[in-house]
Write a protein that holds these residues in place. Structure first.
Motif, PDB file in Angstrom:
ATOM      1  N   GLN A  42     -27.171  -3.185  -4.210  1.00  0.00           N
ATOM      2  CA  GLN A  42     -26.433  -2.562  -3.117  1.00  0.00           C
ATOM      3  C   GLN A  42     -26.099  -3.507  -1.974  1.00  0.00           C
ATOM      4  O   GLN A  42     -25.206  -3.230  -1.179  1.00  0.00           O
ATOM      5  CB  GLN A  42     -27.244  -1.386  -2.535  1.00  0.00           C
ATOM      6  CG  GLN A  42     -27.516  -0.261  -3.506  1.00  0.00           C
ATOM      7  CD  GLN A  42     -28.756  -0.513  -4.347  1.00  0.00           C
ATOM      8  OE1 GLN A  42     -29.614  -1.300  -3.979  1.00  0.00           O
ATOM      9  NE2 GLN A  42     -28.844   0.151  -5.480  1.00  0.00           N
ATOM     10  N   GLN A  43     -26.815  -4.617  -1.861  1.00  0.00           N
ATOM     11  CA  GLN A  43     -26.677  -5.470  -0.690  1.00  0.00           C
ATOM     12  C   GLN A  43     -26.558  -6.938  -1.053  1.00  0.00           C
ATOM     13  O   GLN A  43     -27.042  -7.372  -2.091  1.00  0.00           O
ATOM     14  CB  GLN A  43     -27.894  -5.309   0.228  1.00  0.00           C
ATOM     15  CG  GLN A  43     -28.001  -3.968   0.920  1.00  0.00           C
ATOM     16  CD  GLN A  43     -29.279  -3.897   1.732  1.00  0.00           C
ATOM     17  OE1 GLN A  43     -30.367  -4.014   1.191  1.00  0.00           O
ATOM     18  NE2 GLN A  43     -29.155  -3.690   3.024  1.00  0.00           N
ATOM     19  N   ARG A  44     -25.916  -7.654  -0.148  1.00  0.00           N
ATOM     20  CA  ARG A  44     -25.907  -9.102  -0.225  1.00  0.00           C
ATOM     21  C   ARG A  44     -26.104  -9.605   1.194  1.00  0.00           C
ATOM     22  O   ARG A  44     -25.329  -9.291   2.090  1.00  0.00           O
ATOM     23  CB  ARG A  44     -24.575  -9.611  -0.788  1.00  0.00           C
ATOM     24  CG  ARG A  44     -24.488 -11.123  -0.878  1.00  0.00           C
ATOM     25  CD  ARG A  44     -23.172 -11.554  -1.473  1.00  0.00           C
ATOM     26  NE  ARG A  44     -23.027 -11.092  -2.845  1.00  0.00           N
ATOM     27  CZ  ARG A  44     -21.903 -11.237  -3.557  1.00  0.00           C
ATOM     28  NH1 ARG A  44     -20.846 -11.804  -3.011  1.00  0.00           N
ATOM     29  NH2 ARG A  44     -21.856 -10.801  -4.807  1.00  0.00           N
ATOM     30  N   MET A 155     -23.540  -3.302   9.173  1.00  0.00           N
ATOM     31  CA  MET A 155     -24.809  -3.452   9.894  1.00  0.00           C
ATOM     32  C   MET A 155     -26.011  -3.366   8.964  1.00  0.00           C
ATOM     33  O   MET A 155     -27.060  -3.950   9.222  1.00  0.00           O
ATOM     34  CB  MET A 155     -24.924  -2.365  10.978  1.00  0.00           C
ATOM     35  CG  MET A 155     -23.959  -2.538  12.114  1.00  0.00           C
ATOM     36  SD  MET A 155     -24.125  -1.200  13.316  1.00  0.00           S
ATOM     37  CE  MET A 155     -22.775  -1.614  14.428  1.00  0.00           C
ATOM     38  N   GLU A 156     -25.869  -2.603   7.893  1.00  0.00           N
ATOM     39  CA  GLU A 156     -26.969  -2.449   6.934  1.00  0.00           C
ATOM     40  C   GLU A 156     -26.791  -3.353   5.712  1.00  0.00           C
ATOM     41  O   GLU A 156     -27.602  -3.321   4.787  1.00  0.00           O
ATOM     42  CB  GLU A 156     -27.044  -0.987   6.464  1.00  0.00           C
ATOM     43  CG  GLU A 156     -27.181   0.031   7.584  1.00  0.00           C
ATOM     44  CD  GLU A 156     -28.522  -0.009   8.288  1.00  0.00           C
ATOM     45  OE1 GLU A 156     -29.441  -0.678   7.764  1.00  0.00           O
ATOM     46  OE2 GLU A 156     -28.654   0.615   9.355  1.00  0.00           O
ATOM     47  N   HIS A 157     -25.682  -4.111   5.707  1.00  0.00           N
ATOM     48  CA  HIS A 157     -25.359  -5.001   4.582  1.00  0.00           C
ATOM     49  C   HIS A 157     -25.183  -4.212   3.281  1.00  0.00           C
ATOM     50  O   HIS A 157     -25.578  -4.648   2.202  1.00  0.00           O
ATOM     51  CB  HIS A 157     -26.418  -6.088   4.426  1.00  0.00           C
ATOM     52  CG  HIS A 157     -26.552  -6.955   5.633  1.00  0.00           C
ATOM     53  ND1 HIS A 157     -25.841  -8.124   5.797  1.00  0.00           N
ATOM     54  CD2 HIS A 157     -27.275  -6.798   6.766  1.00  0.00           C
ATOM     55  CE1 HIS A 157     -26.135  -8.660   6.969  1.00  0.00           C
ATOM     56  NE2 HIS A 157     -27.004  -7.874   7.572  1.00  0.00           N
ATOM     57  N   TYR A 158     -24.574  -3.031   3.398  1.00  0.00           N
ATOM     58  CA  TYR A 158     -24.266  -2.190   2.251  1.00  0.00           C
ATOM     59  C   TYR A 158     -22.755  -2.133   2.023  1.00  0.00           C
ATOM     60  O   TYR A 158     -21.969  -2.287   2.968  1.00  0.00           O
ATOM     61  CB  TYR A 158     -24.739  -0.750   2.488  1.00  0.00           C
ATOM     62  CG  TYR A 158     -26.220  -0.523   2.361  1.00  0.00           C
ATOM     63  CD1 TYR A 158     -26.955  -1.055   1.309  1.00  0.00           C
ATOM     64  CD2 TYR A 158     -26.882   0.255   3.300  1.00  0.00           C
ATOM     65  CE1 TYR A 158     -28.317  -0.824   1.206  1.00  0.00           C
ATOM     66  CE2 TYR A 158     -28.250   0.482   3.195  1.00  0.00           C
ATOM     67  CZ  TYR A 158     -28.957  -0.057   2.157  1.00  0.00           C
ATOM     68  OH  TYR A 158     -30.297   0.178   2.050  1.00  0.00           O
ATOM     69  N   HIS A 159     -22.375  -1.858   0.785  1.00  0.00           N
ATOM     70  CA  HIS A 159     -20.994  -1.489   0.516  1.00  0.00           C
ATOM     71  C   HIS A 159     -20.756  -0.114   1.140  1.00  0.00           C
ATOM     72  O   HIS A 159     -21.647   0.748   1.112  1.00  0.00           O
ATOM     73  CB  HIS A 159     -20.753  -1.433  -0.995  1.00  0.00           C
ATOM     74  CG  HIS A 159     -19.317  -1.195  -1.365  1.00  0.00           C
ATOM     75  ND1 HIS A 159     -18.747   0.064  -1.326  1.00  0.00           N
ATOM     76  CD2 HIS A 159     -18.339  -2.043  -1.776  1.00  0.00           C
ATOM     77  CE1 HIS A 159     -17.486  -0.018  -1.686  1.00  0.00           C
ATOM     78  NE2 HIS A 159     -17.219  -1.290  -1.966  1.00  0.00           N
TER      79      HIS A 159
END
Length: 234
Positions: A42-44, A155-159
């Protein structure tokens, strides 16, 4: 990697080669030098000296570092992290710097599974449960302004698509509904406790004019703002 029953707190470095694994314990990373690139489904994100990072159990992740690096790693058995199951990317403020310092001291002078290390691990777990989401905190400070989903997701580094699902799991509402409710609650507070005009209230809440505020309020509450004020001050 398997189950870890004991707390491990130690310094580690990472290579330039991509590595991937998952583990059944939580892991907290404090940067000491350099940076680390981490990617989950979910994140990068790019973990540097300004942030610390919590990775819950069972999250497959890919990681590497292109620079000289050193991190303080706290491997937390599942008993410490049952209520901290979300990935957290946390600003390294003075409180977390103090926790890092204490962990470094304990790791340097005592056995890995000492009571001091375990007590600090329990405290880290407690702080994780208290830690707020950067995007939700941002919403509470800026809900009167226009906020885009892309801004919050970043802000949450999510798509953005995953962020919406994550947000609903966390709050029970979509971001738009959550923001709308904050504005509505604030509007009711102003109408019930002040004598401000509709123009002033609409401006305070970020509406272009009192007409758009009135239409929005009727849609959400069923009464006009003036009717709501009369009822409340009755």
């Amino acid at each position: 990697m398997g189950l870890r029953n004991e707390v491990v707190c130690e310094k580690r470095t990472y290579s330039k080669e991509f590595q991937s694994h998952t583990h059944e314990y939580g892991q907290f990373l404090f940067p000491l030098e350099g940076s680390l690139d981490i990617q989950t489904e979910q994140q990068r994100l790019h973990l540097n000296a300004d942030y610390c990072f919590y990775l819950p159990p069972h999250f497959k992740h890919v990681y590497r570092s292109n620079v000289r690096n050193e991190f303080l790693i706290l491997d937390m058995p599942y008993t410490f992290v049952t209520n901290a199951l979300e990935i957290m990317y946390i600003p390294l403020d003075e409180q977390w710097k103090s926790i890092r310092y204490l962990l470094l001291e304990e790791a340097s002078h005592r056995e890995q599974n000492s009571s001091g290390i375990r007590d600090l691990t329990g405290y880290v777990s407690h702080q994780l449960r208290k830690s707020g989401s950067p995007s939700i905190e941002y919403i509470h400070h800026h809900y009167k302004e226009a906020i885009t989903l892309d801004t919050l997701a970043a802000m949450e580094h999510y798509h953005p698509v995953y962020y919406s699902a994550w947000f609903k799991r966390k709050t029970g509402k979509s971001p738009s509904v959550y923001i709308n409710q904050l504005r509505l609650d604030e509007a009711k507070q102003m109408l019930g406790t002040t004598s401000w005009s509709m123009t002033t209230i609409s401006q305070e809440l970020g509406f272009e004019n009192s007409s758009s505020f009135t239409r929005w309020f009727v849609k959400n509450e069923g009464n006009t703002p003036k009717q709501y004020r009369i009822i409340q001050k009755g």
